[in-house]
Enzyme design. Sequence first.
Site: not given
Ligand code: GLC
Length: 408
Positions: A147, A93, A29
């Site tokens: 995130d 993320s 997004r």
């Molecule tokens: C995966 C990523 C991590 C993220 C999680 C949730 O574990 O490595 O950085 O926070 O997914 O999206």
Amino acid sequence: MLPTFVRATPDGTERGDFLALDLGGTNFRVLLVRVRNGKRRSVEMHNKIYSIPQDVMQGTGDELFDHIVHCIGDFLEYMGMKGASLPLGFTFSFPCHQKKLDQGILLKWTKGFKATGCEGEDVVQLLKDAIHRQEEFDLDVVAVVNDTVGTMMTCGYEDPQCEVGLIVGTGTNACYMEEMENVELVEGDEGRMCVNMEWGAFGDTGELDDFCTDFDHAVDNNSANPSKQRYEKMISGMYLGEIVRNVLLDFTSKGLLFRGRLSERLKTRGIFETRFLSQIESDRLALRQVRSILQHLGLTSSTCDDSILVKEVCTVVARRAAQLCGAGLAAVVDKIRENRSLPQLSITVGVDGTLYKLHPHFSSVMRETLRDLAPQCDVTLLQSEDGSGKGAALITAVACRIREAGQH
Ligand code: GLC
């Protein structure tokens, strides 16, 4: 355990318009976030969802970042803001090594992403390079945010007791406020810093071996990153459907299900979507959902007993996931309690993620586990509304506030 360089939470004086990107969850997004301070303190958001085609996700880094910049351009036009140069927060993320807030070196892709030429690179630089390639607009990239951190910050804006962020979506991960004296990778002993735990990688050196079943091994072996993210693969949305499918295959081959006959579709990887688990568990009346999902999977002649058993498998797989996740969270909150030498700790955890939000029992099982394993902590689970995008904007807003204060 990755330092995030987030030390300050919003204090309500932040204001301005910010752009945010959210990459790494169910959807990609682009957001415009308007933060108002004073009496009419509020956060207003506009966003547009874009798809990331599979070939872009698994192509080259340049293709991926060109696509992202193209989407930003489209969004600015859609908002009637072409040419605007706004501060940008990037919710990215994936595990990143950070030496400052506006730099993030991607350690490794997770969750099925594979774009080449990105691991070991600074994703802010990759984004800036792509912006320069298109020569259409300029952006001031202020922060890279995981995130979990965005979620903690968003909930922290409402509830100052929120010092943990948790995601249970496509992947799973948590972050929390750690004492600086324990953050060995960063100089200084004063105050606290948010640490991105990357807990999805727990188990990668064998810690979960006693708990892994043959089904877990099958899911792991067939994934884009075998032997990595073992804890994540037992908990999160990208994998639970696959675990269930593997159990169903095994039960069928033993003649316990579908009269021992498999459908071609059930043999297909990824066909049992995790949202089916949530739908099946919400099913009370006559197992209608289960039957229609089984039909969708080409299992047209299933019996009532089949439906009951399939539902039981879904229940057990999701329950184990919620218990494992609750156990991780219990360890985190109890660590915070010990850090502060408190007999009892009252704390809020900001939570986001499609699995957590859509599954009818995930949160209650997690709460039960927390009560059992961390009895000295009173934990409030606060569901965040759009945590990751809003959080990136808030962190950017805080950074801009501090930067401006420094200039005066
Ligand atoms: C995966 C990523 C991590 C993220 C999680 C949730 O574990 O490595 O950085 O926070 O997914 O999206």
